[in-house]
Enzyme design. Structure first.
Site, PDB file in Angstrom:
ATOM      1  N   SER A 116      -2.425 -14.926  -1.398  1.00 38.96           N
ATOM      2  CA  SER A 116      -1.842 -15.508  -2.792  1.00 38.96           C
ATOM      3  C   SER A 116      -2.169 -14.314  -3.897  1.00 38.96           C
ATOM      4  O   SER A 116      -3.115 -13.802  -4.021  1.00 38.96           O
ATOM      5  CB  SER A 116      -2.958 -16.573  -2.826  1.00 38.96           C
ATOM      6  OG  SER A 116      -2.522 -17.367  -4.148  1.00 38.96           O
ATOM      7  N   HIS A 120      -0.061 -10.810 -14.086  1.00 40.12           N
ATOM      8  CA  HIS A 120       0.497 -10.765 -15.517  1.00 40.12           C
ATOM      9  C   HIS A 120       0.693  -9.503 -16.292  1.00 40.12           C
ATOM     10  O   HIS A 120      -0.356  -8.807 -16.371  1.00 40.12           O
ATOM     11  CB  HIS A 120      -0.839 -11.425 -16.237  1.00 40.12           C
ATOM     12  CG  HIS A 120      -1.252 -12.848 -15.668  1.00 40.12           C
ATOM     13  ND1 HIS A 120      -0.437 -13.952 -16.137  1.00 40.12           N
ATOM     14  CD2 HIS A 120      -2.250 -13.359 -14.971  1.00 40.12           C
ATOM     15  CE1 HIS A 120      -1.047 -15.157 -15.576  1.00 40.12           C
ATOM     16  NE2 HIS A 120      -1.965 -14.840 -14.888  1.00 40.12           N
ATOM     17  N   HIS A 130       4.135 -15.281  -8.935  1.00 41.04           N
ATOM     18  CA  HIS A 130       3.250 -15.889  -8.341  1.00 41.04           C
ATOM     19  C   HIS A 130       3.694 -16.093  -6.806  1.00 41.04           C
ATOM     20  O   HIS A 130       5.135 -16.268  -6.835  1.00 41.04           O
ATOM     21  CB  HIS A 130       2.881 -17.409  -8.685  1.00 41.04           C
ATOM     22  CG  HIS A 130       2.539 -18.122  -7.595  1.00 41.04           C
ATOM     23  ND1 HIS A 130       3.083 -19.343  -6.973  1.00 41.04           N
ATOM     24  CD2 HIS A 130       1.234 -18.116  -6.980  1.00 41.04           C
ATOM     25  CE1 HIS A 130       2.393 -19.714  -6.189  1.00 41.04           C
ATOM     26  NE2 HIS A 130       1.322 -19.341  -6.280  1.00 41.04           N
ATOM     27  N   ASN A 132       2.791 -16.752  -2.457  1.00 41.37           N
ATOM     28  CA  ASN A 132       1.698 -17.289  -1.757  1.00 41.37           C
ATOM     29  C   ASN A 132       2.275 -17.398  -0.220  1.00 41.37           C
ATOM     30  O   ASN A 132       3.171 -17.981  -0.265  1.00 41.37           O
ATOM     31  CB  ASN A 132       1.018 -18.643  -2.296  1.00 41.37           C
ATOM     32  CG  ASN A 132       0.279 -19.195  -1.293  1.00 41.37           C
ATOM     33  OD1 ASN A 132       0.681 -20.459  -0.664  1.00 41.37           O
ATOM     34  ND2 ASN A 132      -1.217 -18.935  -1.229  1.00 41.37           N
ATOM     35  N   VAL A 133       1.487 -17.051   0.676  1.00 44.72           N
ATOM     36  CA  VAL A 133       2.028 -17.541   2.277  1.00 44.72           C
ATOM     37  C   VAL A 133       0.771 -17.736   2.796  1.00 44.72           C
ATOM     38  O   VAL A 133      -0.275 -17.084   2.672  1.00 44.72           O
ATOM     39  CB  VAL A 133       2.811 -16.212   2.934  1.00 44.72           C
ATOM     40  CG1 VAL A 133       4.210 -16.163   2.283  1.00 44.72           C
ATOM     41  CG2 VAL A 133       2.034 -15.027   2.757  1.00 44.72           C
ATOM     42  N   ARG A 134       0.803 -18.698   3.574  1.00 46.14           N
ATOM     43  CA  ARG A 134      -0.394 -19.352   4.208  1.00 46.14           C
ATOM     44  C   ARG A 134      -0.110 -20.034   5.697  1.00 46.14           C
ATOM     45  O   ARG A 134       1.089 -20.750   5.874  1.00 46.14           O
ATOM     46  CB  ARG A 134      -1.154 -20.147   3.472  1.00 46.14           C
ATOM     47  CG  ARG A 134      -0.236 -21.414   2.940  1.00 46.14           C
ATOM     48  CD  ARG A 134      -1.031 -22.246   1.934  1.00 46.14           C
ATOM     49  NE  ARG A 134      -0.375 -23.283   1.478  1.00 46.14           N
ATOM     50  CZ  ARG A 134       0.298 -23.623   0.456  1.00 46.14           C
ATOM     51  NH1 ARG A 134       0.480 -22.506  -0.305  1.00 46.14           N
ATOM     52  NH2 ARG A 134       1.137 -24.532   0.082  1.00 46.14           N
TER      53      ARG A 134
END
Lengths: 322, 322
Positions: A116, A120, A130, A132-134
């Site tokens: 994740s 900034h 942003h 995210n992989v899960r």
């Protein structure tokens, strides 16, 4: 899978090949991304920052077991704060936020691993991003575990550029193309709350384990190509106090979204995740002001009027020969 | 009470005397507090700021009906951001966060009114403060409505002073003394997550409506005496970059707490409350840093080691003849 008792500090659900394969991919993805960001930062002698790397493991006896690698870059030349975490945890009971769509797995032991990130940038013309992989696996003792995948990426400009939104969305569409033409519009619709959007998917297992994993990998692999060209294009634009102030204000709204609404954050907090890792997504500095009003037509008002709207960026661009 | 249909944009549960009496108290409390804060700010010609006052009403047709007065002071001499809101809303279904302890009222029409404030001083030696008092009434159509009260106040120093914590807790104890000696220790224990704590109560109706309302009023009335002497004592202390930086970091943690954990915030967001009013509690500026570490014995480390601990401040002070 070994049946496990309530204490569940025992072997992972997917000991062996599957877990090792997914974990290997994720750890490699984290390294590739952080290396590339350090490349953008440039030489240390010229102000380029480097990631700190913090490998952690949950102490025995805590409800959530597991380990991870937290990587964070602070005070860089291009990135004011960039957090990228890998974590691999298992717990005795799937938290409520994860079982909304899978009531039959409520309270089952689970295992989750993912990467994740939230970056900034310092320059207000470079958008926040942003990704995210899960993978989550869960199953009641004695039953075969169920695996599903989730992830996505979204782009949050402070000052919007059509060209950037189109490039980001095209990259997302390309990453999903091999998995069916329905995926991009479906996952785009699922991800519209933040910035100019992007793609988001969850509870994904429809085409079977191998194809689902391949899709998650394709999304992870597409991240750098989706984001870095935008960074390169915008990082040199001059800005002043006005743009900085608007950036801090928009970051305040971003914090609100992440802490109040983001399902991943709530999953992490509910399952006893590591607060410091979860707070990797926070900006270095953010501001709040009551009912900020920007004059119609100003670039600040355009952000809301044009960019924070549901929009088919690719079709709009192709219609207008952008 | 009139039975109402699902749309519920109809008469309030407590039309008449009771609602008017509680509402009158709350509106007056808001005015007394904001007047006193403007007094601390001092003359406008000398940089003293004034509250903006924003009276609002929910448009017909929204799920939540009602009105309120949002008052906010920004960029003041003493207070960098001070928000104090009155709101009075009614809705068709009590949200889940409010019914955890009252399952028989799940989904019942409700009415809620309260005053809530968070003040963020400019000087890092002046603590942040939070206060809230509220009444909730709910009942299924045709059944007599149930009323209960909630509220409390807590003090969050950036740099701690025993004297301030003791004064604040003594004021809280005094506010509750007339309602039974058990109240202060019970409500103190209920309020320990934030700063040096204070008191917090919820779902309170034990001694009946009149005594419960009197207790809520006593807490509201005690606020200025609990807080202003601390402001007067600390606002002139000199500070520099180091103290400012620590203040911004602590504010980041405060934001995290408010948005992730605070039940009042979640109640407001779940019930479709007004985001701008809810975000009154946010600081003007906040920072995040990964695993900040302060040297043992430094005033910054003392905050956590001494002040952010469960502690009987009054007994400690009387034991030591403070």
């Amino acid at each position: 899978m070994q049946p496990t008792g309530a204490a569940f500090d025992a072997p992972p659900l997917h000991a062996g090949d599957v877990a090792a394969r997914v974990r290997g991919y994720l750890v490699g993805l984290q390294a590739r991304i952080t290396d590339a960001i350090e490349g953008v930062e440039g030489r240390v002698e010229e102000g380029g920052a480097r990631f700190r790397s913090d490998a952690w493991a949950k102490p025995p006896g805590e409800p959530l077991q597991g380990d991870g690698i937290t990587r964070i870059l602070e005070g860089g030349r291009v990135f004011e704060r960039a957090g990228c975490g890998f974590s691999h945890v298992r717990g005795p009971r799937l938290p409520p936020s994860a079982t909304a769509h899978r009531p039959e797995l409520a309270g089952a032991p689970f295992e989750a691993m993912g990467v994740s990130l939230v970056f900034h940038p310092r320059n207000p013309y470079v958008p926040t991003v942003h990704m995210n992989v899960r993978m989550i696996a869960a199953g009641h003792p004695g039953a075969a575990p169920v695996c599903w995948f989730g992830g996505g990426m979204d782009l949050t400009p402070i000052y919007g550029f059509d060209e950037d939104a189109v490039h980001f969305h095209r990259s997302c569409r390309a990453a999903l193309a091999a998995f069916g033409a329905d995926k991009y519009p479906r996952f785009k619709a699922w991800c519209e709350q933040r910035g100019v959007g992007g793609i988001f998917f969850d509870d994904f297992s429809e085409p079977g384990f191998d194809a689902s994993l391949a899709m998650m990998q394709s999304v992870g692999d597409a991240f750098l190509g989706a984001y870095l060209p935008i960074v390169e294009r915008r990082q040199g634009l001059p800005y002043g106090e006005r743009e900085r102030e608007f950036q801090l204000y928009r970051r305040g709204r971003y914090v609100e979204f992440n802490l109040v609404w983001d399902r991943g954050t709530h999953f992490g907090l509910q399952s006893g995740g590591r607060t410091e890792s979860i707070l990797l997504s926070m900006p270095p500095l953010a501001a709040w002001a009551y009912q900020r009003e920007d004059p119609a037509g100003s670039p600040e008002a355009e952000l809301t009027a044009r960019f924070l709207q549901r929009r088919d960026w690719i079709e709009a661009a192709e219609g207008h020969q952008l």
